[in-house]
Design an enzyme around this catalytic site. Sequence first.
Site, PDB file in Angstrom:
ATOM      1  CG  ASP A  11      -1.987  -1.033   1.210  1.00  0.00           C
ATOM      2  OD1 ASP A  11      -2.238  -1.602   0.131  1.00  0.00           O
ATOM      3  OD2 ASP A  11      -2.587  -1.280   2.270  1.00  0.00           O
ATOM      4  CG  ASP A 130      -9.821  -2.816  -0.723  1.00  0.00           C
ATOM      5  OD1 ASP A 130      -8.954  -3.698  -0.884  1.00  0.00           O
ATOM      6  OD2 ASP A 130      -9.614  -1.612  -0.938  1.00  0.00           O
TER       7      ASP A 130
END
Length: 170
Positions: A11, A130
């Site tokens: 990320d 997600d």
Amino acid sequence: MLAKRIIPCLDVRDGKVVKGVQFKHHQIVGDILQLAEHYCQTGADELVFYDITASCDGRQVDREWIRRVAAYLSIPFCVAGGIRGLADAESILNAGADKISINSPALETPELINELSQAFGRQCIVVGVDSLFEEGEYKVCQYTGDTTKMKKNDTPHFRMDSRSASPRCG
């Protein structure tokens, strides 16, 4: 037997690699190039970089760090962040990424999946999903890079047909 592959997913926020828990409390864990080098040298088969705030902020991923990563890495890598159309995808691929991944834009515009796969090939397009497990079920989430903008969806917007890159409304 299928070969096992190691594909670390990193990320990225503000040009740094971060780690959070359930999309919250992100802490800087390192530099993009240093971590890319580490994973490359320790046997990763491929890397994925998610610019976690690009879609929430209404911007695209920074092409400069993509170019720097591409100049250094000897393994394939995938990039995600604010890819909303063919021109965005082409720009990221031209900067050196081998694949692109879409998440929130795929939920907003499921037909984008087919557009991208037809233009660049199915092997080049990844759909990231997600999710959070709450109240006994998984909820698909959008804009997870910013908890003030995150959306939780009780019902999926699409599911993938296992035989093609075609989204199916669900």
